[in-house]
Design a protein around this motif. Structure first.
Motif, PDB file in Angstrom:
ATOM      1  N   GLY A 133      16.034  61.004 100.982  1.00 43.22           N
ATOM      2  CA  GLY A 133      17.122  60.201 101.319  1.00 43.22           C
ATOM      3  C   GLY A 133      17.382  59.069 100.371  1.00 43.22           C
ATOM      4  N   HIS A 134      16.904  59.403  99.230  1.00 50.43           N
ATOM      5  CA  HIS A 134      17.262  58.435  97.828  1.00 50.43           C
ATOM      6  C   HIS A 134      18.596  58.859  97.147  1.00 50.43           C
ATOM      7  N   ALA A 135      18.995  59.742  97.454  1.00 46.81           N
ATOM      8  CA  ALA A 135      20.420  60.169  96.454  1.00 46.81           C
ATOM      9  C   ALA A 135      21.317  60.980  97.418  1.00 46.81           C
ATOM     10  N   TYR A 136      22.663  61.165  96.921  1.00 50.11           N
ATOM     11  CA  TYR A 136      23.638  61.805  98.042  1.00 50.11           C
ATOM     12  C   TYR A 136      24.535  62.223  97.197  1.00 50.11           C
ATOM     13  N   LEU A 137      25.317  63.466  97.691  1.00 48.50           N
ATOM     14  CA  LEU A 137      26.377  64.204  97.257  1.00 48.50           C
ATOM     15  C   LEU A 137      27.726  63.672  97.349  1.00 48.50           C
ATOM     16  N   ALA A 138      28.457  63.355  96.279  1.00 50.11           N
ATOM     17  CA  ALA A 138      29.778  62.619  96.181  1.00 50.11           C
ATOM     18  C   ALA A 138      30.734  63.717  95.804  1.00 50.11           C
ATOM     19  N   ASP A 139      32.077  63.334  95.750  1.00 49.35           N
ATOM     20  CA  ASP A 139      32.947  64.113  95.247  1.00 49.35           C
ATOM     21  C   ASP A 139      32.840  64.746  93.819  1.00 49.35           C
ATOM     22  N   ASP A 140      32.098  63.814  92.898  1.00 55.46           N
ATOM     23  CA  ASP A 140      32.206  63.984  91.526  1.00 55.46           C
ATOM     24  C   ASP A 140      30.708  64.509  91.137  1.00 55.46           C
ATOM     25  N   GLY A 141      29.737  64.569  91.845  1.00 46.29           N
ATOM     26  CA  GLY A 141      28.401  64.567  91.643  1.00 46.29           C
ATOM     27  C   GLY A 141      27.250  64.165  92.550  1.00 46.29           C
ATOM     28  N   VAL A 142      25.927  64.025  92.104  1.00 45.43           N
ATOM     29  CA  VAL A 142      25.150  63.482  92.921  1.00 45.43           C
ATOM     30  C   VAL A 142      24.547  62.152  92.358  1.00 45.43           C
ATOM     31  N   TYR A 143      24.361  61.275  93.289  1.00 49.03           N
ATOM     32  CA  TYR A 143      24.233  59.634  92.720  1.00 49.03           C
ATOM     33  C   TYR A 143      22.787  59.307  93.541  1.00 49.03           C
ATOM     34  N   PHE A 144      22.266  58.522  92.636  1.00 47.74           N
ATOM     35  CA  PHE A 144      20.913  57.772  93.121  1.00 47.74           C
ATOM     36  C   PHE A 144      21.375  56.421  93.807  1.00 47.74           C
ATOM     37  N   GLU A 145      20.982  56.240  95.099  1.00 50.18           N
ATOM     38  CA  GLU A 145      21.323  55.072  95.913  1.00 50.18           C
ATOM     39  C   GLU A 145      20.519  53.848  95.635  1.00 50.18           C
ATOM     40  N   ILE A 146      20.635  53.105  95.200  1.00 49.17           N
ATOM     41  CA  ILE A 146      19.790  51.836  94.700  1.00 49.17           C
ATOM     42  C   ILE A 146      19.258  51.090  95.957  1.00 49.17           C
ATOM     43  N   ASP A 147      20.112  51.059  97.066  1.00 51.72           N
ATOM     44  CA  ASP A 147      19.818  50.317  97.953  1.00 51.72           C
ATOM     45  C   ASP A 147      18.527  51.099  98.812  1.00 51.72           C
ATOM     46  N   THR A 148      18.261  52.357  98.622  1.00 52.82           N
ATOM     47  CA  THR A 148      16.843  52.834  99.121  1.00 52.82           C
ATOM     48  C   THR A 148      15.920  52.105  98.624  1.00 52.82           C
ATOM     49  N   ALA A 149      15.761  51.686  97.633  1.00 46.98           N
ATOM     50  CA  ALA A 149      14.516  51.153  97.033  1.00 46.98           C
ATOM     51  C   ALA A 149      14.698  49.945  96.325  1.00 46.98           C
ATOM     52  N   PRO A 150      15.398  49.041  96.941  1.00 46.67           N
ATOM     53  CA  PRO A 150      15.683  47.588  96.222  1.00 46.67           C
ATOM     54  C   PRO A 150      14.509  46.796  95.728  1.00 46.67           C
ATOM     55  N   GLU A 151      13.338  46.997  96.253  1.00 42.35           N
ATOM     56  CA  GLU A 151      12.202  46.486  95.653  1.00 42.35           C
ATOM     57  C   GLU A 151      11.870  46.634  94.290  1.00 42.35           C
ATOM     58  N   LYS A 152      12.409  47.869  93.517  1.00 39.60           N
ATOM     59  CA  LYS A 152      12.148  48.426  92.355  1.00 39.60           C
ATOM     60  C   LYS A 152      13.133  47.974  91.345  1.00 39.60           C
ATOM     61  N   PHE A 153      14.198  47.165  91.847  1.00 40.57           N
ATOM     62  CA  PHE A 153      15.061  46.761  91.052  1.00 40.57           C
ATOM     63  C   PHE A 153      14.669  45.734  90.071  1.00 40.57           C
ATOM     64  N   GLY A 154      15.019  45.808  88.760  1.00 43.02           N
ATOM     65  CA  GLY A 154      14.687  44.535  87.690  1.00 43.02           C
ATOM     66  C   GLY A 154      13.262  44.412  87.340  1.00 43.02           C
ATOM     67  N   LEU A 155      12.356  45.354  87.648  1.00 39.91           N
ATOM     68  CA  LEU A 155      10.868  45.414  87.391  1.00 39.91           C
ATOM     69  C   LEU A 155      10.806  45.130  85.641  1.00 39.91           C
ATOM     70  N   LEU A 156      11.830  45.785  84.936  1.00 41.22           N
ATOM     71  CA  LEU A 156      11.376  45.513  83.608  1.00 41.22           C
ATOM     72  C   LEU A 156      12.179  44.376  83.187  1.00 41.22           C
ATOM     73  N   THR A 157      13.325  43.839  83.705  1.00 39.50           N
ATOM     74  CA  THR A 157      14.233  42.848  82.982  1.00 39.50           C
ATOM     75  C   THR A 157      14.059  41.578  83.785  1.00 39.50           C
ATOM     76  N   GLY A 158      13.515  41.801  84.781  1.00 37.93           N
ATOM     77  CA  GLY A 158      13.341  40.311  85.716  1.00 37.93           C
ATOM     78  C   GLY A 158      14.713  39.921  85.930  1.00 37.93           C
ATOM     79  N   GLN A 159      15.666  40.600  86.177  1.00 40.10           N
ATOM     80  CA  GLN A 159      17.196  40.237  86.495  1.00 40.10           C
ATOM     81  C   GLN A 159      17.741  40.741  87.215  1.00 40.10           C
ATOM     82  N   THR A 160      18.872  40.429  88.003  1.00 44.02           N
ATOM     83  CA  THR A 160      19.792  41.278  88.757  1.00 44.02           C
ATOM     84  C   THR A 160      20.755  42.109  87.813  1.00 44.02           C
TER      85      THR A 160
END
Length: 461
Positions: A133-160
């Motif tokens: 459930g972390h990725a989905y098929l779209a019209d032009d390919g497959v994408y990772f869905e950031i909102d499925t693991a929001p706690e992992k965002f910014g772990l290296l930069t500390g920014q949004t």
């Protein structure tokens, strides 16, 4: 003191501990081979070469992986413009990379996986992410869905994402027709007409940029490994995307023990850029500075700091490097016993154990270079300046160069001695203009003059 390494994720130096005692799994992001290698590449791979060397010097068994992104928009653009297969573009620049890095004494990694050789593993990983459930098929390919693991965002930069978006080097995925959210990033791009492509459950296409390194590191190391390295600009989006992909697919975290990033290369105070006209390929740089002198310059600044390659800085580094070679060459043939270098060795080790501080280590080298030539000096320089910092040619190469230099010196010695005598007379008569003219004439012959209390000495550069 134990080895301490700065970890970008924790923003601190930590004692270096590995998953398995005595073994290091190290992955460093490699080049996208669409053009010849440049100074920015040298900064990165020389820095991690020293990490590689020091870890082995300390007794670790290092398994070093460095990838090649051999399918990419820029590679495809060049292959189209030249009317050749994309593999031809990638292969010639990979060979050029090996050639220039060999000249800079960069040891080979243990593995050099390519994207085009890792397609099955990439497809498998994308399937796992979709299934969880972390990725989905779209019209032009497959994408990772950031909102499925929001706690992992910014772990290296500390920014949004919005705060750092402008600094992402132009490689943030632009909003496409199939994206749920502008923050999502591509895992699989459906093929465009006449583009190289591979079969997948989601249609013919090719991998997105980020997924390749996650698939390659897991293929070689499994769910966790010790060091992940790369340039400062790869923290976002590339390395943060890797954290999402690897941890969400394996369910194991953290995927990396130590995230390491080297600083930018500036030229005359500005970031190196083709658009600014201050961009040097390594082959171009070698026309002005010998490869190992350039390596000396790069190691004169700690790897995490930005480095400004001004002409003055490069000339000074070349001069120091010349003194190192001279001291090593003289020590090899001295046959004398000399000073105790235990204190210098201790300080050198302390420097390298302090997050691979090559600047402080080189200061110790510079101190030893001033000592009277001896067998001890030769051995110390071989071990530290040579084996660890990678700054010395082999004994055989030094002997050959010494013989060649001796022959060349003999050919010009009479002329140089005559000009130096004329220069001495001009200076004695306060004819400074003529004295300067003679120095310039000697310089044009490749002769460097150093004035000392016992009179001038000279060498051929």
């Amino acid at each position: 003191m134990p080895l301490e390494v700065y970890d970008t994720k924790s923003r601190s130096k930590r004692e270096f501990k590995t998953l398995d005692d005595g073994k290091v799994r190290m992955y460093v992001c490699g080049i996208t081979p669409y053009s010849p290698s440049h100074l920015g590449h040298a900064r990165c791979y020389v820095a991690f070469d020293v990490v590689h060397r020091w870890l082995e010097s300390e007794g670790f068994e290092v398994d070093y992986v460095q990838n090649f992104t051999d399918i990419d928009d820029k590679i495809l653009d060049i292959s189209t413009s030249e009317g050749v297969d994309f593999r031809e573009v990638a292969n010639r620049n990979i060979e050029e990379y090996y050639e220039v890095m060999d000249k800079m004494n960069v040891l080979r990694a243990d593995h050099y996986p390519r994207v085009t050789e890792t397609i099955p593993e990439i497809i498998e990983m994308i399937g796992i992410l979709i299934g969880k459930g972390h990725a989905y098929l779209a019209d032009d390919g497959v994408y990772f869905e950031i909102d499925t693991a929001p706690e992992k965002f910014g772990l290296l930069t500390g920014q949004t994402l919005e705060m750092v978006r402008s600094g992402a080097g132009g490689r943030v995925e632009k909003t496409g027709s199939g994206k749920k959210d502008h923050r999502d990033f591509a895992l699989w791009k459906l093929a465009k007409p006449d583009e190289p492509s591979w079969e997948s459950p989601w249609g013919e296409g090719r991998p997105g940029w980020h997924i390749e390194c996650s698939a390659m590191s897991i293929k070689h190391f499994g769910a966790k490994f010790d060091i992940h390295g790369g340039g400062h600009d790869l923290r976002f989006p590339h390395h943060e995307a890797e954290i999402f992909q690897s941890e969400c697919s394996t369910g194991s975290e953290p995927v990396v023990g130590f995230w390491m990033h080297n600083g930018f290369v500036n030229v005359d105070g500005e970031k190196m850029s083709k658009s600014l006209g201050n961009f040097w390929t390594l082959s171009e740089a070698f026309e002005h500075h010998p490869p190992l002198a350039l390596r000396y310059a790069l190691l004169s600044v700690p790897y995490r700091n930005p480095i400004d390659l001004t002409p003055e800085f490069l000339d000074e580094a070349s001069s120091h490097y010349g003194r190192l070679l001279t001291a090593y060459s003289k020590s090899l043939i001295s046959g004398k016993s000399g000073i105790d270098l235990e204190s210098a060795s201790k300080r050198f080790t302390e420097a390298m154990d302090d997050d691979f501080n090559t600047r402080s280590a080189i200061i110790e080298v510079q101190g030893v270079v001033t000592a009277e030539p001896s067998e001890e000096v030769a051995s110390w320089l071989e071990e530290n300046a040579g084996r660890v910092l990678g700054l010395l040619p082999t004994r055989e190469e030094v002997a050959a160069a010494r013989e060649e230099a001796g022959s060349a010196r003999e050919k010009v010695a009479d002329v140089v001695d005559s000009l130096l005598a004329e220069r001495d007379a001009a200076r004695g008569g306060k004819d400074w203009s003529r004295a300067d003219e003679i120095r310039e004439e000697l310089s044009s012959m490749g002769v460097t003059v150093e004035d000392g209390p016992e009179g001038p000495t000279w060498r051929l550069d």
